[in-house]
Design a protein around this motif. Structure first.
Motif, PDB file in Angstrom:
ATOM      1  N   HIS A  56     -31.236 -34.969  39.307  1.00 58.27           N
ATOM      2  CA  HIS A  56     -32.376 -35.899  39.210  1.00 58.27           C
ATOM      3  C   HIS A  56     -32.139 -37.129  40.080  1.00 58.27           C
TER       4      HIS A  56
ATOM      5  N   ASP B 135     -35.891 -39.666  36.324  1.00 54.02           N
ATOM      6  CA  ASP B 135     -35.054 -40.588  35.549  1.00 54.02           C
ATOM      7  C   ASP B 135     -33.602 -40.627  36.015  1.00 54.02           C
TER       8      ASP B 135
ATOM      9  N   HIS C 266     -37.996 -34.394  36.973  1.00 56.02           N
ATOM     10  CA  HIS C 266     -38.980 -34.061  35.946  1.00 56.02           C
ATOM     11  C   HIS C 266     -40.387 -34.300  36.511  1.00 56.02           C
TER      12      HIS C 266
ATOM     13  N   HIS D 110     -27.777 -37.111  36.469  1.00 56.86           N
ATOM     14  CA  HIS D 110     -28.772 -38.190  36.363  1.00 56.86           C
ATOM     15  C   HIS D 110     -28.214 -39.531  36.836  1.00 56.86           C
TER      16      HIS D 110
END
Ligand code: AMP
Ligand code: MN
Ligand code: MN
Ligand code: MN
Length: 295
Positions: free
Chosen positions: A8, A13, A38, A252
């Motif tokens: 990501h 995020d 996402h 992330h």
């Protein structure tokens, strides 16, 4: 060299920009990388040229959340790989999800206000930038304002499913999500199968076959949080059932600080050869679908 086909960026995020992600991939021996934000596919176009320059094979991806009342309480996420990020049907679907996420974030801010925590909506939106707003953005802002001491606390006290500020997000039925990925010329991979939370291999296998009948193409066999037995079972099951094999760290950055790019919790190893397998299968399908482009 390694592959990492689930990551990501700031387009959702993650805390690293797509450029920073490419630099990190280069430093971490990751030579094939998929950015799978996402509900958002913009990172690929933003950074493809830079990835080429750095010698990183960049694969266009997206991660979609599936509406599914699983009796286990688990959740289903579907990763699309080798998608055409400019595909019209995909863009329309993602725009719709992104708008719904924005409205949801405003509702969550209202709910936080009701329990005495004030956040500014404009500040939140600018913190999310071009990206898709999610609970991690809200959690980070609560932490920055000193209203919680960690992201975990923000989720535990306020933003988790049972928290006072929780608002469910818009999700897609599995069939529709798989169709969108296929329309965009991609392949549909079940993300982190452990999150379905089936208690036995048998019950998980049944569910995977049900999803296959709805358009599932493959499984993330290599992902953090699964032990060697589970990984071996997934690999064997995928081979027996003619499902494709993928894997990635779900990196992330700061939002999940324990997870390293290409390495997960330190013991992840996604063999580079799986990328060739995925590409071969993708090419075969391309002949059938006639989408007319290279991976
Ligand atoms: P959303 O898509 O807005 O519902 O937010 C879900 C995201 O929040 C997940 O993709 C994770 O990145 C993150 N997340 C979920 N639970 C936690 C947690 N307990 N601590 C930190 N991040 C979390
Ligand atoms: Mn996330
Ligand atoms: Mn996921
Ligand atoms: Mn993910």
């Amino acid at each position: 060299m390694l592959a990492d086909l689930h990551t990501h960026s700031t387009f959702s995020d993650g805390s690293l920009s797509p450029n920073e992600l490419i630099d990190l991939a280069s430093d971490h021996w990751v030579s094939a990388l998929a950015i799978t934000d996402h509900d958002e596919a913009g990172a690929f176009l933003a950074v493809k040229e830079y990835a080429d320059k750095k010698g990183i094979e960049l694969i266009a991806g997206v991660e979609l959340s599936i509406e599914c009342p699983l009796s286990t309480g688990g959740h289903v996420h579907l990763v699309g790989l080798f998608i055409d990020a400019q595909n019209e049907a995909l863009r329309i679907a993602l725009y719709d999800l992104k708008t719904a996420r924005h409205d949801r974030a405003l509702k969550m801010i209202e709910k936080l206000t009701a329990v005495g925590l004030r956040l500014d909506a404009d500040e939140l939106c600018s913190a999310a930038g071009n990206g898709c707003i999610g609970r991690p953005h809200i959690a980070l802002m609560l932490k920055q304002k000193g209203l919680v001491s960690s992201l975990g606390e923000a989720f535990k006290k306020y933003l988790g499913r049972d928290g006072p500020a929780y608002v469910p997000k818009k999700k897609l039925p599995f069939l529709q999500a798989a169709e969108i990925i296929h329309q965009a010329g991609g392949i549909a991979i079940l993300a982190h199968p452990i999150s379905l939370r089936f208690p036995t291999y048998e019950s998980l296998g049944k569910e995977i076959l049900r999803l296959k009948s709805l358009g599932l193409d493959g499984l993330e066999v290599y992902c953090p949080g699964s032990d060697g037995y589970f990984r071996d079972w997934l690999l064997q099951f995928a081979n027996e059932q003619q499902l494709l094999v993928s894997g990635g760290s779900d990196f992330h950055g700061k939002a999940k600080p324990d997870i390293q790019l290409g390495r997960g919790y330190g013991d992840l190893f996604v063999p580079l050869e799986i990328v060739d397998g995925l590409k071969q299968s993708w090419r075969k399908r391309r002949e059938t679908w006639d989408v007319g482009r290279d991976p």
